[in-house]
Scaffold this motif. Sequence first.
Motif, mmCIF file in Angstrom:
data_model
loop_
_atom_site.group_PDB
_atom_site.id
_atom_site.type_symbol
_atom_site.label_atom_id
_atom_site.label_comp_id
_atom_site.label_asym_id
_atom_site.label_seq_id
_atom_site.Cartn_x
_atom_site.Cartn_y
_atom_site.Cartn_z
ATOM 1 N N ARG A 1 0.830 -1.220 0.000
ATOM 2 C CA ARG A 1 0.000 0.000 0.000
ATOM 3 C C ARG A 1 0.861 1.266 0.000
ATOM 4 N N ARG B 1 1.711 4.446 -1.541
ATOM 5 C CA ARG B 1 1.055 5.360 -2.473
ATOM 6 C C ARG B 1 2.055 6.072 -3.376
ATOM 7 N N TYR B 2 3.293 6.216 -2.946
ATOM 8 C CA TYR B 2 4.274 6.959 -3.725
ATOM 9 C C TYR B 2 4.751 6.191 -4.952
ATOM 10 N N TRP C 1 1.852 6.064 -8.546
ATOM 11 C CA TRP C 1 1.792 7.004 -9.663
ATOM 12 C C TRP C 1 2.824 6.701 -10.744
ATOM 13 N N LEU D 1 -3.285 1.697 -7.878
ATOM 14 C CA LEU D 1 -3.526 3.059 -7.388
ATOM 15 C C LEU D 1 -4.761 3.097 -6.493
ATOM 16 N N SER E 1 -4.070 1.439 -3.135
ATOM 17 C CA SER E 1 -3.240 2.208 -2.214
ATOM 18 C C SER E 1 -3.996 3.384 -1.601
ATOM 19 N N TYR E 2 -4.960 3.949 -2.322
ATOM 20 C CA TYR E 2 -5.705 5.092 -1.799
ATOM 21 C C TYR E 2 -7.043 4.713 -1.168
ATOM 22 N N LEU F 1 -7.571 5.161 2.702
ATOM 23 C CA LEU F 1 -7.761 6.541 3.151
ATOM 24 C C LEU F 1 -9.218 6.966 3.057
ATOM 25 N N VAL F 2 -9.907 6.475 2.055
ATOM 26 C CA VAL F 2 -11.307 6.835 1.852
ATOM 27 C C VAL F 2 -12.224 6.011 2.748
#
Length: 113
Positions: free
Chosen positions: A47, A49-50, A53, A89, A92-93, A96-97
Motif C-alpha cells: 500500500r 502510495r508513492y 503514480w 492506485l 493504495s488510496y 484513506l477513503v
Amino acid sequence: MSGVAGDDPRDPAGETKLTFPESWQVESSDGLSASVMFISGLIMVTRNRYLAWPSLLLSINSVINQHPLRTKEGGNSPISTVILGVSALLASYLPLVMIGPQKQVPLPVPEAQ
C-alpha cells in the motif's frame, strides 16, 4: 503506342509470386510491462502510495509504445498492465477513503466520591 517491351501490365512474364512480409515477432517478453506488473503487485501488498503514480505512468507508456506486430500470441496485453496499474492506485488510496481519520472520543471523567 510506344513499343517499349515490358510496358504492358497484363504481360504474364512480369508476374511474381505473392510473398507476405516476415513478421517482427520477438520471442522475449516485454521487460517494462513485466516490471510494471511486479511493481503494481508490490504496491497492492505494501500500500505504498508513492510508487503507485510512477507505476501508472509506466503502464500508460507501455500502451503507447506497443507494437502489435512484434507481440507474441498469448503475451501480456498492455491494456491489462494499465488495468493493473489503476487497480494498484485504487488499492493504495482506498484505505484513506474507507477508514478515514479517527474521531476523538472524550474519555469519561471519573466521579469524585
